[in-house]
Write an enzyme that holds these catalytic residues in place. Structure first.
Site, short mmCIF file in Angstrom:
data_model
loop_
_atom_site.label_atom_id
_atom_site.label_comp_id
_atom_site.label_asym_id
_atom_site.label_seq_id
_atom_site.Cartn_x
_atom_site.Cartn_y
_atom_site.Cartn_z
N LYS A 22 1.27 -12.31 -24.65
CA LYS A 22 1.87 -10.87 -24.15
C LYS A 22 1.48 -10.71 -22.67
CE LYS A 22 0.77 -6.49 -25.42
NZ LYS A 22 0.61 -5.80 -24.34
N ASN A 23 0.29 -10.59 -22.59
CA ASN A 23 -0.25 -10.04 -21.29
C ASN A 23 -0.15 -10.98 -20.18
OD1 ASN A 23 -0.50 -7.55 -22.63
ND2 ASN A 23 -2.89 -7.53 -22.92
N CYS A 116 0.75 1.85 -24.63
CA CYS A 116 -0.04 2.33 -25.68
C CYS A 116 -0.86 3.57 -25.20
CB CYS A 116 -0.81 1.39 -26.20
SG CYS A 116 -0.09 0.26 -27.32
N ARG A 121 -4.12 6.57 -18.27
CA ARG A 121 -3.82 5.27 -17.76
C ARG A 121 -3.27 5.77 -16.15
NH1 ARG A 121 -1.52 1.26 -21.98
NH2 ARG A 121 -2.27 -0.66 -20.37
N ASP A 305 -9.26 -4.88 -26.25
CA ASP A 305 -7.80 -5.13 -27.22
C ASP A 305 -8.61 -5.52 -28.71
OD1 ASP A 305 -6.25 -4.27 -25.10
OD2 ASP A 305 -5.55 -6.37 -24.52
N ARG A 396 5.43 -4.51 -30.97
CA ARG A 396 5.23 -4.83 -29.37
C ARG A 396 4.52 -5.85 -28.95
NH1 ARG A 396 4.08 0.90 -26.35
NH2 ARG A 396 4.31 -0.57 -24.63
C1 EPZ Z 1 -4.01 -4.20 -19.30
O1 EPZ Z 1 -3.85 -3.17 -19.20
C2 EPZ Z 1 -3.59 -4.85 -20.72
N1 EPZ Z 1 -2.19 -4.79 -20.58
C3 EPZ Z 1 -4.17 -4.23 -21.87
O2 EPZ Z 1 -3.71 -4.53 -23.19
C4 EPZ Z 1 -5.69 -4.12 -21.84
O3 EPZ Z 1 -6.29 -3.31 -22.69
C5 EPZ Z 1 -6.10 -3.64 -20.50
O4 EPZ Z 1 -5.43 -4.46 -19.39
C6 EPZ Z 1 -7.73 -4.05 -20.26
O5 EPZ Z 1 -8.06 -5.31 -20.59
C7 EPZ Z 1 -1.21 -5.81 -20.25
O6 EPZ Z 1 -1.81 -6.56 -19.48
C8 EPZ Z 1 -0.02 -5.51 -20.22
P1 EPZ Z 1 -6.41 -1.66 -16.67
P2 EPZ Z 1 -3.99 -2.02 -17.81
O7 EPZ Z 1 -5.80 -1.43 -15.28
O8 EPZ Z 1 -3.65 -3.13 -16.74
C9 EPZ Z 1 -8.32 2.44 -15.29
C10 EPZ Z 1 -2.92 -4.36 -25.29
O9 EPZ Z 1 -3.12 -3.91 -26.41
N2 EPZ Z 1 -7.44 2.30 -14.08
O10 EPZ Z 1 -7.34 -3.04 -16.52
O11 EPZ Z 1 -3.13 -1.06 -17.76
C11 EPZ Z 1 -7.76 2.59 -16.56
O12 EPZ Z 1 -7.55 3.89 -16.97
C12 EPZ Z 1 -2.83 -3.84 -24.04
O13 EPZ Z 1 -2.40 -5.72 -25.08
C13 EPZ Z 1 -7.31 3.53 -13.37
O14 EPZ Z 1 -8.39 4.47 -13.32
O15 EPZ Z 1 -5.54 -1.82 -17.89
C14 EPZ Z 1 -8.82 2.06 -17.70
O16 EPZ Z 1 -10.00 2.87 -17.66
C15 EPZ Z 1 -3.39 -2.16 -23.97
N3 EPZ Z 1 -6.51 3.38 -12.21
C16 EPZ Z 1 -9.47 0.85 -16.66
O17 EPZ Z 1 -8.86 1.19 -15.42
C17 EPZ Z 1 -5.42 2.38 -11.96
O18 EPZ Z 1 -4.81 2.61 -11.23
C18 EPZ Z 1 -8.79 -0.66 -17.03
O19 EPZ Z 1 -7.40 -0.67 -17.12
C19 EPZ Z 1 -5.47 1.42 -13.06
C20 EPZ Z 1 -6.45 1.41 -14.22
#
Ligand code: EPZ
Length: 417
Positions: A22-23, A116, A121, A305, A396
């Site tokens: 998916k990701n 989710c 986020r 995850d 999803r």
């Molecule tokens: C990706 O989400 C994945 N989703 C998530 O998978 C996964 O849990 C996550 O990466 C971490 O591995 C997809 O790929 C579609 P991040 P993403 O930006 O990109 C903070 C699943 O179950 N942050 O790496 O949204 C954020 O709050 C899903 O398949 C900021 O502060 O995650 C978090 O604490 C859920 N500002 C951390 O970074 C920003 O602009 C990591 O989030 C962006 C993120």
């Protein structure tokens, strides 16, 4: 409302073909919007997040077509405004269109992304990176708009590792003028697979496995045919379902080298495995003990995850397993549901302690995708019957989960209420 009704207490057995990731697929779909020809994604998972991303592409004017698990995306002439489609808020990856549409049309508007509910986020790193490439960004309560007469390469350092912000920056930079260096990048395999696809589309990218990505902007990208890699999180979910039920499972079509952190934990539990090519043979019959301490982290660390699925398995294991969640601030909804099934769990700040528990079936609610998978794992191990509601979260990201479980001998039926 669809419900999974699972009668637990029986081991699973047999083989499963692990779905496409998916990701990895979602950012690849956003990447397709960068070019005017056709991007063909093979092994694309047929899950609701992918269908939602497909609707977003169609709302832009792209043509999409499925043939079994192959998705063709043709982007001859596409618009830039997704705010009106009502779909952006349904998933997180809608924000990736900011990067690709800026690169393609110099303008992009999306509704605020959803995804989710696992803690805050924000999108500040995405916006920071696009601004550094020359985009102007405006936000309202409902939309984010980005525009740029011209995108120009720059040096960008992310203050914290973010998968999505790294992907968005890469998507925008591949068509920016000049050289971009991105430092502090996520090294998740999904980021690396996106870069591989973009190279096949004509982009010049290096270093995606190092955390520092070097991009030479290209005027135009072109179509290609690409295979979506196996879903390492789905594979990890199956592994932990096997551990919780002490099953012997064959996982086909996996990339075990992307699963080192979870395989290490599995071995500590007493799990045994063998790799032959893209097959992972797992034997959980000697799984007994919990793992004293696991911390979630960006790749190559233990994936956030799989935190909830791990805790579900830990509820069946001797001793106490401690898991610290370091990526998201509130990814504990599943723990509260597991407690309703009798799990002896404790949440202390970002640390969850899980002890061996007598899990029993009851009615529980999936609150997010991986948390929902954790409830299914617990249900398979629990005595009696469990009803999991709000399974749209599970669907999803997991393809045909009830069918796959049934093929492994699980007692599961899907009912409508
Ligand atoms: C990706 O989400 C994945 N989703 C998530 O998978 C996964 O849990 C996550 O990466 C971490 O591995 C997809 O790929 C579609 P991040 P993403 O930006 O990109 C903070 C699943 O179950 N942050 O790496 O949204 C954020 O709050 C899903 O398949 C900021 O502060 O995650 C978090 O604490 C859920 N500002 C951390 O970074 C920003 O602009 C990591 O989030 C962006 C993120």
């Amino acid at each position: 409302m669809k419900i999974y009704q699972i009668t637990g207490g029986f081991p699973l057995g047999g083989k499963i073909r692990v779905q496409g990731s998916k990701n990895a697929a979602l950012p690849m779909m956003a990447a397709a919007a960068l070019q005017e020809e056709t991007v063909t994604l093979q092994n694309c998972p047929r899950i609701s997040d992918v269908f939602c991303m497909e609707r977003l592409l169609r709302a832009l004017g792209a043509k999409t077509e499925w043939e079994e698990d192959t998705l063709r995306i043709s982007c001859g002439s596409i618009g830039s405004d997704l705010a009106g489609s009502g779909e952006s808020g349904k998933l997180r990856s809608s924000i990736l269109f900011l990067g690709s549409l800026l690169g393609r049309n110099g303008y992009a508007k999306v509704g605020l992304p959803g995804g989710c509910t696992i803690g805050r986020r924000p999108t500040d790193f995405h916006e920071m990176a696009l601004e550094a490439l020359g985009a102007g960004i405006t936000r309202t309560e409902q939309t984010i708009t980005a525009y740029a007469g011209k995108l120009s390469g720059n040096h960008i350092r992310f203050p914290k590792v973010s998968v999505g912000a790294t992907e968005n920056a890469v998507l925008a930079a591949v068509c920016a003028e000049g050289t971009t260096t991105l430092c502090g990048c996520a090294r998740e395999p999904e980021v690396q697979w996106l870069c591989r696809l973009l190279r096949r589309m004509g982009a010049s990218i290096e270093g995606e496995d190092s955390g520092c990505i070097l991009i030479q902007g290209k005027k135009k990208l072109h179509g290609t045919v690409f295979r979506v890699p196996p879903d390492r999180i789905a594979a990890g979910t199956w592994l932990l379902a096997g551990a919780a039920t002490r099953s012997v499972l064959e996982l086909d079509g996996v990339l075990p080298e992307e699963m080192n952190a979870v395989l290490k934990v599995y071995r500590k539990m007493g799990g045994q495995y063998r790799v032959t090519g893209d097959k992972l043979f797992t034997d959980s019959t000697r799984v007994t003990d919990g793992v004293s301490y696991v911390e979630t982290a960006g790749y190559p660390g233990f994936p956030t995850d799989l935190q909830s699925p791990l805790l579900a398995a830990a509820a069946t294991l001797n001793g106490k397993t401690l898991v610290r969640e370091t990526v998201f601030e509130d990814r504990f909804a599943a723990v509260r549901q597991l407690m309703r099934m009798g799990a002896k769990a404790e949440i202390c700040g970002s640390v969850i302690g899980m002890e061996k528990s007598q899990l029993r079936g009851t009615r529980v609610t999936a609150c997010d995708l991986r948390g929902g998978a954790a409830l299914v794992i617990a249900a398979l191990a629990a005595g009696g019957s469990t009803e999991v509601e709000q399974v749209q979260y599970i669907e999803r990201g997991y393809e045909r989960l009830p069918k796959q479980l049934e093929q492994l001998g699980a007692r599961i039926c899907v009912t409508e209420e």
